[in-house]
Design an enzyme around this catalytic site. Structure first.
Site, PDB file in Angstrom:
ATOM      1  N   LYS A 149     -15.220  -4.741   3.036  1.00  0.00           N
ATOM      2  CA  LYS A 149     -14.132  -5.535   2.560  1.00  0.00           C
ATOM      3  C   LYS A 149     -14.412  -6.771   1.984  1.00  0.00           C
ATOM      4  CE  LYS A 149     -11.177  -3.205   5.463  1.00  0.00           C
ATOM      5  NZ  LYS A 149      -9.943  -3.233   5.338  1.00  0.00           N
ATOM      6  N   ASP A 179     -12.398  -2.984  -1.609  1.00  0.00           N
ATOM      7  CA  ASP A 179     -11.726  -3.397  -0.829  1.00  0.00           C
ATOM      8  C   ASP A 179     -11.110  -4.328  -0.586  1.00  0.00           C
ATOM      9  OD1 ASP A 179      -8.616  -3.093   0.065  1.00  0.00           O
ATOM     10  OD2 ASP A 179      -9.133  -2.122   1.945  1.00  0.00           O
ATOM     11  N   GLU A 205      -9.971  -0.715  -3.947  1.00  0.00           N
ATOM     12  CA  GLU A 205      -8.565  -0.770  -3.125  1.00  0.00           C
ATOM     13  C   GLU A 205      -7.720  -2.276  -3.763  1.00  0.00           C
ATOM     14  OE1 GLU A 205      -8.626   0.789   0.707  1.00  0.00           O
ATOM     15  OE2 GLU A 205     -10.275   1.772   0.376  1.00  0.00           O
ATOM     16  N   ASP A 230      -3.469   1.002  -1.827  1.00  0.00           N
ATOM     17  CA  ASP A 230      -3.156   0.853  -0.600  1.00  0.00           C
ATOM     18  C   ASP A 230      -1.709   0.994  -0.475  1.00  0.00           C
ATOM     19  OD1 ASP A 230      -3.919   1.044   1.874  1.00  0.00           O
ATOM     20  OD2 ASP A 230      -5.886  -0.425   2.529  1.00  0.00           O
ATOM     21  N   LYS A 257      -2.948   5.976   4.551  1.00  0.00           N
ATOM     22  CA  LYS A 257      -2.770   5.581   5.857  1.00  0.00           C
ATOM     23  C   LYS A 257      -1.499   6.266   6.381  1.00  0.00           C
ATOM     24  CE  LYS A 257      -5.376   1.694   5.747  1.00  0.00           C
ATOM     25  NZ  LYS A 257      -5.596   1.391   3.984  1.00  0.00           N
TER      26      LYS A 257
END
Length: 352
Positions: A149, A179, A205, A230, A257
């Protein structure tokens, strides 16, 4: 058929840092369906709503659950096209109920303990030293793919961190995914992508915030680094919206997701349309409890997802539920000798 729902507050072991802030707790809802003639036997699911990310996470969320509860009782269909997490939870509960209320949503090699799922190691945002420590821990634990992240600390420190990884581990030893959660600014996005590409990063992402399809399409076309969508998929509840997103932006990957992209049924439509266009995909969880994670893992194995998947977040909570899913190195596995204990849901505040 009857339905009930109950709120539950998941608490993090350590604060989880994202570009949108630091998380210490996360609300969710459990859903159960049952035959009123045998109420002690029920199918369990999780409506994994995500505040500040799910468009449905507003003051009307509980009212939508209440509408669903009433409609199930009278056999009326509920429009959940704008309530992805509720669709996700309802599908789980129905699949579980249909398979005998045993915590088995998608029977197959995974639930027999024969087919584990390779996952990436997620490294949460933090200060430089803390993130380096977490990266080394993941590699030592056996992960061959890590997801970082980024976007919370300064850019040069993040680049230094990735350089550190590449000095220790070659591209053949370790896959790096990053991401940004939309943290890059349009004016410096491309230069950052070039820097990441030079460090053998697999993909990124959501480099910029969702909601700017023309700019995202331009970035996908010109970027030296493969782009994965995403947040851009969230809120696209119809077939036309999904097709238009893929055709307009043309990403290298989409990241699914189920709690945020239409449940299992919506995710399958995304996959079908993506594959028609040569767009690759993988599955990730969205900070569900182990109830949702169990269902996602079973589905992921059932649809034969390939490569490292973004699952296995259940260990970040102090008050999670117990399920047969467990992590061994970088493999998510299912213990068929461990039956789901439904009594752990007895004392929740079920709404009837």
């Amino acid at each position: 058929m009857r339905l009930e729902f109950a709120p539950y507050l998941l608490k993090f072991k350590e604060p989880g840092g994202t570009s949108r802030g630091v998380l210490t707790e996360k609300p969710t809802f459990l859903i159960r369906v049952y035959d009123e003639r045998q109420p002690e036997k029920f199918g369990i699911g999780e409506a994994a709503v995500f505040p500040d990310l799910s468009p449905e996470a507003d003051g009307k969320y509980v009212w939508k659950l209440t509408e669903l509860l009433a409609n199930v009782a009278i056999g009326r269909e509920t429009d959940l096209s704008r309530h992805s997490s509720i669709q996700f939870g309802l599908e789980q509960a129905i699949y579980d109920f249909s398979n005998g209320c045993k915590g088995i949503y998608f029977p197959g090699e995974f639930t027999l303990g024969e087919k584990p799922i390779e996952i990436n190691g997620l490294v949460w945002m933090g200060d430089f030293d803390k993130m380096i420590e977490r990266i080394d821990e993941k590699v030592e634990a056996g992960f061959k793919c890590i997801k970082l992240k980024i976007g919370a600390i300064d850019w040069e420190s993040e680049l230094e961190m990735i350089r550190y990884i590449r000095q220790k581990y070659s591209g053949n030893q370790l896959m790096i995914r990053v991401d940004a959660n939309g943290a890059f600014k349009p004016e410096d996005c491309m230069s950052k992508l070039k820097s990441l590409a030079g460090l053998e990063v697999h993909s990124i992402e959501q480099p910029i915030k969702a909601g700017h399809p023309e700019l995202m399409a331009k970035i996908c076309k010109e970027s030296p680094l493969p782009i994965a969508l995403d947040e851009e998929l969230i809120g696209k509840g119809t077939t036309d919206e999904r097709i238009r997103t893929l055709d307009e932006i043309k990403p290298a990957y989409i990241i699914l997701k189920p709690a945020l992209c239409g449940g299992f049924s919506g995710a399958m439509e995304w996959i079908s349309e993506a594959e028609k266009r040569g767009i690759n995909w993988w599955i990730t969880s969205a900070l569900e409890s182990n109830v949702g994670l169990n269902a996602i893992a079973q589905w992921t194995a059932y649809i034969n997802a390939s490569g490292p998947q973004g699952l296995g977040t259940g260990g970040v909570f102090t008050n999670n539920f117990e399920t047969p899913v467990y992590l061994e190195k970088d493999l998510l596995k299912f213990d068929p000798s461990h039956s789901l204990d439904y009594s752990q849901f007895d004392n929740l505040a079920w709404k009837r």
